[in-house]
Design an enzyme around this catalytic site. Sequence first.
Site, PDB file in Angstrom:
ATOM      1  N   GLU A   8       0.822  -1.223   0.000  1.00 23.57           N
ATOM      2  CA  GLU A   8       0.000   0.000   0.000  1.00 23.57           C
ATOM      3  C   GLU A   8       0.854   1.271   0.000  1.00 23.57           C
ATOM      4  O   GLU A   8       0.777   2.113   0.890  1.00 23.57           O
ATOM      5  CB  GLU A   8      -1.003   0.000   1.163  1.00 23.57           C
ATOM      6  CG  GLU A   8      -0.422  -0.131   2.554  1.00 23.57           C
ATOM      7  CD  GLU A   8      -1.496  -0.251   3.635  1.00 23.57           C
ATOM      8  OE1 GLU A   8      -2.672  -0.533   3.317  1.00 23.57           O
ATOM      9  OE2 GLU A   8      -1.151  -0.073   4.809  1.00 23.57           O
TER      10      GLU A   8
ATOM     11  N   GLU B  93      -6.060  -6.897   0.096  1.00 29.83           N
ATOM     12  CA  GLU B  93      -6.701  -6.779   1.404  1.00 29.83           C
ATOM     13  C   GLU B  93      -8.109  -6.228   1.213  1.00 29.83           C
ATOM     14  O   GLU B  93      -8.320  -5.284   0.453  1.00 29.83           O
ATOM     15  CB  GLU B  93      -5.942  -5.826   2.345  1.00 29.83           C
ATOM     16  CG  GLU B  93      -4.593  -6.306   2.798  1.00 29.83           C
ATOM     17  CD  GLU B  93      -3.923  -5.310   3.741  1.00 29.83           C
ATOM     18  OE1 GLU B  93      -4.632  -4.517   4.405  1.00 29.83           O
ATOM     19  OE2 GLU B  93      -2.677  -5.303   3.801  1.00 29.83           O
TER      20      GLU B  93
END
Length: 420
Positions: free
Chosen positions: A100, A310
């Site tokens: 991320e 995720e």
Amino acid sequence: MVEMGLQSFRFSISWSRLLPNGRGPINPKGLLFYKKLIKELQNHGIEPHVTLYHYDLPQSLEDEYGGWLNRKIIEDFTAFADVCFREFGEDVKLWTTVNEATIFAIASYGEGIAPPGHCSPNIFINCSTGNSSTEPYIAGHNMLLAHASVSNLYKLKYKGKQRGSVGFSIFAFGLSPNTNSTDDEIATQRAKAFLLDWMLKPLVFGDYPDVMKRTLGSRLPVFSEEESEQVKGSSDFIGIIHYITFYVTSQPAPSIFPNMKEGFFTDMGVYLLPIGNFSFSEWEAIPWGLEGVLEYLKQSYNNPPIYILENGKPMKHDSMLQDTPRVEYIQAYIGAVLNAIKNGSDTRGYFVWSMIDLYELMAGYTTSFGMYYVNFSDPGRKRSPKLSASWYTGFLNGTIDVASQDYIQLQRNLSGYSSL
């Protein structure tokens, strides 16, 4: 994992665990741990999907040159990846370089709420060092260059034999105009430029979005022509981390992010409004937000291969195993992914965060995402399946359809499941 029927498991390799000093001698115990984990997964037909960097920089590199703020990180990160490819690459075919990266750069170097905790004085929290107006962009730039270096290494040295793929992941908010006004539509496009295109555009087209270059000027690093070519096309897939969706407006409004005198969200210049009841420890399911992200990537970036790395719902960590809201959340989002695939998205995988309760960076042990409850006060860390684990098992083995309400029956039967 085997009882659930998992086909793949995503985990991170800790740089510090493998190379305690950031470079140099390998820690044999760390090496053995990961080799055994990967082999055990493979022995049970579970494909490992490995992330190389997830917030855990060896302290020695932070102390020596400031970590991701220094271009020296490129060489050290590439050397670390070389060790991983050499030692594990025969068994690992899916590699994500940086976890991320967008939110990592913002939270760690602009807001001060993630390691190493940099921000300008009195920006959001009291940081001891940092510059919120420049450091997120410097760190993000070095992440892209480091990723490109690692990707190039893999293609030159390993891909021919190992036949794997190297990707890059971003935190992808869902973004939608607050009203149907032209101003809010323009504001939404600006938010997408800062939150999505910031790193995706260099990866696919070789340079930053024009609106960021105009807004930031000299604060935004510049790719040389050679660097642009290295970064462009360096990601075999895009990893998406998605949890929440915001409405976007150009009008001053109570945004979820505080109004600061400088920093990423001030530069972005728009307001993100929560949908429904929202806090960072609880949020509603907005599955069309993820579907919108996948559609945007399909249309704007030549339909790249995507893995959703995720997606999940936090709830208060307690021994209540009837996590019906989590079941509803996961079910809704898997349905959204299915819709996107039917509409042509090249989405190839989906991972729920998380399989078991664990320590959360922003919440410690107070909230958790796990489908298995973990009793952290028990020396044996006893695990017990929640309703979501039972539902997900049924989904994976084909006895539950994403459009069904069969989890209601599972809820009634949950007491019949034994603890692990």
